[in-house]
Scaffold this active site. Structure first.
Site, short mmCIF file in Angstrom:
data_model
loop_
_atom_site.label_atom_id
_atom_site.label_comp_id
_atom_site.label_asym_id
_atom_site.label_seq_id
_atom_site.Cartn_x
_atom_site.Cartn_y
_atom_site.Cartn_z
N GLY A 136 6.17 0.51 -6.32
CA GLY A 136 6.73 0.98 -5.10
C GLY A 136 7.83 1.91 -5.25
N ALA A 137 8.27 2.15 -6.47
CA ALA A 137 9.39 3.23 -6.64
C ALA A 137 8.81 4.68 -6.19
CB ALA A 137 10.22 2.95 -7.79
N GLY A 138 7.78 4.78 -6.47
CA GLY A 138 7.41 6.36 -6.10
C GLY A 138 7.48 6.49 -4.79
N ASP A 139 6.82 5.54 -4.03
CA ASP A 139 6.70 5.65 -2.73
C ASP A 139 8.12 5.61 -1.94
OD1 ASP A 139 3.78 5.32 -3.03
OD2 ASP A 139 4.12 2.98 -2.82
N GLU A 195 1.08 4.06 1.30
CA GLU A 195 1.27 5.05 2.49
C GLU A 195 2.02 4.09 3.32
OE1 GLU A 195 -2.41 6.70 0.55
OE2 GLU A 195 -1.92 4.48 1.48
N ARG A 249 -5.24 7.59 -9.43
CA ARG A 249 -5.58 6.01 -9.70
C ARG A 249 -6.80 6.29 -10.51
NH1 ARG A 249 -1.13 5.20 -8.25
NH2 ARG A 249 -0.61 3.58 -6.64
N ASN A 300 4.06 1.69 2.42
CA ASN A 300 5.39 1.54 1.86
C ASN A 300 6.25 2.83 2.24
OD1 ASN A 300 4.28 -0.65 0.32
ND2 ASN A 300 4.07 0.47 -1.56
N GLY A 353 0.84 -1.30 -0.11
CA GLY A 353 -0.12 0.07 -0.07
C GLY A 353 0.68 1.15 0.16
#
Length: 365
Positions: free
Chosen positions: A263-266, A32, A175, A34, A30
């Protein structure tokens, strides 16, 4: 303090369309959470606020986050609604319907989840209120307000609450499926109310009609800093300076042998925020974001291995050394020994693990 939904995740045992997958491994994920996990790995005490079902997936989720050092003591347990679920599809097989190597797609089953029942009242719960009072940073995304009307009201209240010296960061995390029956124009209000806003150029183009960094800065005068991520190429931070003008700093992304992009952006947001809390200048904040993102890109899960980041020596590398580096699942190619020595002088110690220094542990970002 990271607020939003996380879910149980089913990860395929190999690439290809879901109908060809033989088995799935259970994990959690998820946006947040992450960020909370990556912050914890970077030495920043972090907490995650959400709701999960009174079920095995919910217990697994809170257990895995706690094992990563994230404070989950304020997570609510819903006696009726279930923990959300998503399945990951990854490309790289020879099947005609394959997504393609290095690409992935998430299939969500989150309608009516426990997290969608979060509301403004959640903020008044004693454990949550205590964390709000102590937090130095509150991190939100554009996913949460799309989950339900009550979640929308909660995010609006968080952004409207007097800061009390804390920062609020907001990652657009566009999204489109979640906004299909809603007006995405309200996201402008949320972005503009943040202190730090993270915008993917492609996401901003879809949501707001432009992905240009300077046009977005003009569109959103509210945040002290807007960070515009232009896919894998470059990230630009546009910050309001002491004279009311705007200073722009850009940093190219590292060359990465991508294993899986989710997950890279998080991770980038976590790295940038960790740099902010450690008092780094803008360029080092961006580089720490890139390095954290690279760790996620070379991992199979949503969160990379940030506990073995000898690559953080690159924070103070020259432009030539930075552009020459290549991040792989096995580490760094064309690393820079001088960067290691220089990094030590600036508080980055490399001895098996890594320390960026100490963030005040009496507070919970």
């Amino acid at each position: 303090m990271c607020v939003g939904e996380s879910m149980a995740a089913l990860l395929p045992d190999g690439p290809g369309p879901l109908e060809t997958v033989g088995a799935f491994a259970v994990s959690v994920g998820g946006a947040e959470s992450n960020v909370a996990c990556a912050l914890s790995a970077l030495g920043v005490p972090s907490a995650w606020i959400s709701r999960v079902g009174d079920d095995g997936f919910g217990r697994r989720l809170t257990g895995e986050l706690a094992a990563r050092g994230v404070d989950t003591s304020a997570v609510g347990i819903d006696p009726v609604l279930p923990t959300g679920l998503y399945l990951k599809e990854t490309g790289g097989s020879a099947h005609s319907a394959d997504l393609g190597t290095g690409r992935s797609k998430l299939h969500y089953y989150r309608r009516g989840s426990a997290a969608s029942a979060m509301s403004a009242a959640t903020l008044q719960e004693p454990a949550v209120a205590r964390m709000l009072a102590e937090a130095r940073v509150i991190h939100l995304t554009g996913i949460t307000p799309a989950l339900s009307e009550t979640c929308f009201a909660m995010v609006r209240e968080l952004l409207a609450t007097p800061r009390g010296g804390r920062l609020v960061s907001f990652d657009l995390n566009w999204r489109p499926a979640l906004w299909r029956d809603r007006d995405p124009a309200v996201l402008r209000e949320f972005v503009n109310a943040a202190d730090v806003a993270f915008l993917g150029a492609d996401e901003a183009e879809a949501a707001f009609g432009t992905g240009d960094a300077h046009e977005l800065r003009a569109l959103f005068p509210g945040p002290a800093t807007i960070v515009v991520k232009d896919a894998e190429r470059v990230v630009t931070a546009l910050a309001v300076d002491t004279e009311g003008g705007v200073t722009a700093v850009s940093e190219a992304a590292l060359v990465v042998d991508v294993v899986e992009p989710t997950g890279a952006g998080d991770a980038f947001a976590a790295g940038y925020l960790a740099g902010t809390l450690h008092g780094f200048d803008q360029r080092r904040q961006l580089r720490l974001g890139h390095l954290a993102a690279a760790s996620a890109l070379v991992a199979h899960g949503d969160v990379g291995d940030l506990g073995d980041l000898a690559r953080l020596a690159l924070l103070d590398a020259s432009e030539e050394q930075w552009s020459a580096a290549r991040v792989t699942a096995n580490g760094i190619e064309h690393g820079v020994e001088h960067g290691v020595e220089h990094g030590v002088e600036h508080g980055v110690r490399i001895s098996g693990g890594i320390s960026l220094g100490t963030v005040d542990e009496a507070r919970t970002p």
